[in-house]
Design a protein around this motif. Structure first.
Motif, PDB file in Angstrom:
ATOM      1  N   PHE A  31       2.756  -9.031  -3.623  1.00 52.40           N
ATOM      2  CA  PHE A  31       2.552  -7.595  -3.447  1.00 52.40           C
ATOM      3  C   PHE A  31       1.248  -7.362  -2.678  1.00 52.40           C
ATOM      4  O   PHE A  31       0.297  -8.125  -2.814  1.00 52.40           O
ATOM      5  CB  PHE A  31       2.468  -6.876  -4.800  1.00 52.40           C
ATOM      6  CG  PHE A  31       3.699  -7.039  -5.644  1.00 52.40           C
ATOM      7  CD1 PHE A  31       4.744  -6.140  -5.544  1.00 52.40           C
ATOM      8  CD2 PHE A  31       3.807  -8.102  -6.532  1.00 52.40           C
ATOM      9  CE1 PHE A  31       5.888  -6.293  -6.315  1.00 52.40           C
ATOM     10  CE2 PHE A  31       4.938  -8.264  -7.301  1.00 52.40           C
ATOM     11  CZ  PHE A  31       5.986  -7.361  -7.188  1.00 52.40           C
ATOM     12  N   ALA A  32       1.230  -6.309  -1.878  1.00 46.89           N
ATOM     13  CA  ALA A  32       0.011  -5.881  -1.191  1.00 46.89           C
ATOM     14  C   ALA A  32      -0.473  -4.585  -1.835  1.00 46.89           C
ATOM     15  O   ALA A  32       0.339  -3.712  -2.173  1.00 46.89           O
ATOM     16  CB  ALA A  32       0.277  -5.671   0.292  1.00 46.89           C
ATOM     17  N   HIS A  33      -1.798  -4.469  -1.994  1.00 43.45           N
ATOM     18  CA  HIS A  33      -2.375  -3.302  -2.671  1.00 43.45           C
ATOM     19  C   HIS A  33      -3.097  -2.428  -1.653  1.00 43.45           C
ATOM     20  O   HIS A  33      -3.834  -2.923  -0.796  1.00 43.45           O
ATOM     21  CB  HIS A  33      -3.362  -3.761  -3.750  1.00 43.45           C
ATOM     22  CG  HIS A  33      -3.687  -2.716  -4.767  1.00 43.45           C
ATOM     23  ND1 HIS A  33      -4.763  -1.878  -4.644  1.00 43.45           N
ATOM     24  CD2 HIS A  33      -3.045  -2.362  -5.914  1.00 43.45           C
ATOM     25  CE1 HIS A  33      -4.801  -1.063  -5.680  1.00 43.45           C
ATOM     26  NE2 HIS A  33      -3.770  -1.329  -6.462  1.00 43.45           N
ATOM     27  N   ASP A  34      -2.853  -1.119  -1.708  1.00 42.03           N
ATOM     28  CA  ASP A  34      -3.486  -0.206  -0.756  1.00 42.03           C
ATOM     29  C   ASP A  34      -4.614   0.599  -1.381  1.00 42.03           C
ATOM     30  O   ASP A  34      -5.092   1.578  -0.809  1.00 42.03           O
ATOM     31  CB  ASP A  34      -2.444   0.733  -0.153  1.00 42.03           C
ATOM     32  CG  ASP A  34      -1.829   1.686  -1.177  1.00 42.03           C
ATOM     33  OD1 ASP A  34      -2.228   1.633  -2.376  1.00 42.03           O
ATOM     34  OD2 ASP A  34      -0.962   2.490  -0.791  1.00 42.03           O
ATOM     35  N   GLY A  35      -5.074   0.178  -2.559  1.00 39.89           N
ATOM     36  CA  GLY A  35      -6.123   0.893  -3.263  1.00 39.89           C
ATOM     37  C   GLY A  35      -5.587   1.831  -4.316  1.00 39.89           C
ATOM     38  O   GLY A  35      -6.306   2.213  -5.252  1.00 39.89           O
ATOM     39  N   GLY A  36      -4.318   2.206  -4.189  1.00 39.56           N
ATOM     40  CA  GLY A  36      -3.734   3.103  -5.172  1.00 39.56           C
ATOM     41  C   GLY A  36      -2.471   2.578  -5.808  1.00 39.56           C
ATOM     42  O   GLY A  36      -2.067   3.035  -6.874  1.00 39.56           O
ATOM     43  N   GLY A  37      -1.823   1.642  -5.154  1.00 34.80           N
ATOM     44  CA  GLY A  37      -0.568   1.116  -5.692  1.00 34.80           C
ATOM     45  C   GLY A  37      -0.175  -0.171  -4.997  1.00 34.80           C
ATOM     46  O   GLY A  37      -0.867  -0.665  -4.089  1.00 34.80           O
ATOM     47  N   TRP A  38       0.938  -0.718  -5.418  1.00 36.59           N
ATOM     48  CA  TRP A  38       1.415  -2.014  -4.934  1.00 36.59           C
ATOM     49  C   TRP A  38       2.610  -1.834  -4.011  1.00 36.59           C
ATOM     50  O   TRP A  38       3.468  -0.988  -4.240  1.00 36.59           O
ATOM     51  CB  TRP A  38       1.821  -2.905  -6.112  1.00 36.59           C
ATOM     52  CG  TRP A  38       0.688  -3.259  -7.019  1.00 36.59           C
ATOM     53  CD1 TRP A  38       0.356  -2.673  -8.208  1.00 36.59           C
ATOM     54  CD2 TRP A  38      -0.275  -4.282  -6.801  1.00 36.59           C
ATOM     55  NE1 TRP A  38      -0.749  -3.267  -8.750  1.00 36.59           N
ATOM     56  CE2 TRP A  38      -1.167  -4.274  -7.907  1.00 36.59           C
ATOM     57  CE3 TRP A  38      -0.492  -5.224  -5.797  1.00 36.59           C
ATOM     58  CZ2 TRP A  38      -2.233  -5.144  -8.039  1.00 36.59           C
ATOM     59  CZ3 TRP A  38      -1.542  -6.100  -5.906  1.00 36.59           C
ATOM     60  CH2 TRP A  38      -2.404  -6.056  -7.014  1.00 36.59           C
ATOM     61  N   HIS A  39       2.677  -2.664  -2.973  1.00 32.40           N
ATOM     62  CA  HIS A  39       3.779  -2.657  -2.021  1.00 32.40           C
ATOM     63  C   HIS A  39       4.396  -4.055  -1.981  1.00 32.40           C
ATOM     64  O   HIS A  39       3.700  -5.045  -1.709  1.00 32.40           O
ATOM     65  CB  HIS A  39       3.281  -2.258  -0.630  1.00 32.40           C
ATOM     66  CG  HIS A  39       2.673  -0.890  -0.596  1.00 32.40           C
ATOM     67  ND1 HIS A  39       3.381   0.247  -0.263  1.00 32.40           N
ATOM     68  CD2 HIS A  39       1.409  -0.477  -0.892  1.00 32.40           C
ATOM     69  CE1 HIS A  39       2.586   1.305  -0.344  1.00 32.40           C
ATOM     70  NE2 HIS A  39       1.382   0.888  -0.720  1.00 32.40           N
ATOM     71  N   LYS A  40       5.685  -4.139  -2.251  1.00 30.46           N
ATOM     72  CA  LYS A  40       6.363  -5.423  -2.344  1.00 30.46           C
ATOM     73  C   LYS A  40       6.411  -6.132  -0.998  1.00 30.46           C
ATOM     74  O   LYS A  40       6.671  -5.515   0.039  1.00 30.46           O
ATOM     75  CB  LYS A  40       7.792  -5.237  -2.873  1.00 30.46           C
ATOM     76  CG  LYS A  40       8.534  -6.549  -3.099  1.00 30.46           C
ATOM     77  CD  LYS A  40       9.884  -6.314  -3.754  1.00 30.46           C
ATOM     78  CE  LYS A  40      10.635  -7.609  -3.960  1.00 30.46           C
ATOM     79  NZ  LYS A  40       9.924  -8.550  -4.852  1.00 30.46           N
TER      80      LYS A  40
END
Length: 345
Positions: A190-199
């Motif tokens: 997962f990648a994190h954008d500072g507010g949530g996770w992106h698969k």
């Protein structure tokens, strides 16, 4: 052991194992048991000196043991330099599962388009084999298994009930996958954008070599880009987690509850004890043994036995030691200052 169990003569067993028989070759036996529990129709074995005390009282028809103990055996014996290996070979002769599967596709199974079935394949009730799968000769797919699209399973491999193999997985020959194990699920990416996770889509696969055994409820995740690779003759116990893009070398063994984080490479002939954890992106060289409940956070470049953690002790003692552990850094600094002062004097 039942009355319907197949019987073998001691002469047949000796010939199969390449063992030397001392006793009646015509005597027939129908199973295996421990020295304590064996009866007059069973074979036992002695591979650990800790059980030598049970040898004089055994009621076994024969005992498989090292030649050095033959003189102490009260019954017929089969001698081998490696009796434990002989026991492993002998156990397969009495395996109740051997040859019991019904060849063919059960009426309740679902087989997709373009599936290739080798000779003697058995597909059990409620199993699902998706499109494009290739099953080699004498593959056994147990009840309730799911084999994902475009997976390849080599000859002689057995999937016990309720195994899940995802799409695009390669399983070598003569493998054994136990119930509940999952091969090829998504890795933890997962990648994190500072507010949530992106698969992160996991685009790789899993490759299991020949003669691999995977225990019940173990997971081997597919690679993020390249494949997760398990070498030939690797033995994996139950409830083991192998993350994406891990590589495990040939002939290594992983005991229960081992966890290996992503992209770590484990060499050949390694043994990881129960509950061992390996951090990600490490390299473990060939011939490493890590004892149970150890946490490995750095690569290991020299063969040998490695340990971490502390053994169980009285709670009051452990609490005192835990306090002292927190003081180690300050104690080391004080010792260094005293040594410098001593040299200066």
């Amino acid at each position: 052991m039942t009355q319907d169990s197949p019987t073998l003569s001691l002469a047949e067993i000796a010939a199969h194992l390449g063992a030397r028989l001392q006793g009646d070759g015509e005597r027939r036996v129908r199973g295996l048991a421990t020295l304590r529990d064996a009866g007059p129709e069973q074979v036992s074995f002695l591979a650990n000196r800790a059980y030598l005390k049970d040898l004089p009282g055994t009621r076994a028809a024969a005992v498989l043991l090292h030649p050095s103990h033959a003189g102490e055996c009260p019954c017929d014996c089969l001698t081998l330099d490696n009796p434990y290996l002989g026991y492993a070979e002998l156990s397969r002769l009495f395996d109740p599962l051997a040859g019991r599967e019904t060849v063919g596709v059960h009426p309740s199974a679902v087989v997709g388009e373009g599936v290739t079935l080798g000779e003697g394949v058995a597909i059990g009730p409620q199993a699902v084999v998706e499109a494009g799968v290739v099953l080699g000769d004498h593959v056994v797919i147990g009840p309730g298994c799911v084999v994902g699209a475009d997976t390849w399973i080599g000859a002689g491999t057995r999937l016990h009930a309720n195994v899940t193999v995802y799409h695009g997985v390669v399983v070598g020959e003569r493998g054994i996958l136990h119930s509940g194990c999952v091969i090829g699920a998504d890795g933890f990416g997962f990648a994190h954008d500072g507010g949530g996770w992106h698969k992160i889509a996991q685009l790789g696969g899993v490759v299991l070599g020949d003669d691999v055994e995977v225990g019940s409820c173990s997971s081997i995740d597919r690679g993020a880009l390249g494949d997760t690779v398990i070498g030939n003759d690797v033995k994996i116990d139950s409830q083991v987690q192998i993350a994406h893009n891990v590589q495990v070398g040939d002939h290594s063994a992983l005991a229960g509850c081992v966890g290996i984080a992503g992209s770590t490479r484990v060499g050949r002939h390694c043994m990881l004890g129960g509950g061992v954890g390996l951090s990600g992106h490490l390299t473990i060289c060939d011939g490493v043994q890590v004892t149970g409940m150890s946490l490995v956070t750095n690569s290991i470049h020299q063969p040998g036995v490695y340990s971490s953690g502390t053994g169980a002790m009285d709670n009051a003692q452990w609490r005192r030691n835990a306090v002292r552990f927190k003081q180690l850094d300050e104690i080391a600094r004080r010792l260094s200052r005293l040594e410098k002062a001593g040299r200066g004097g």
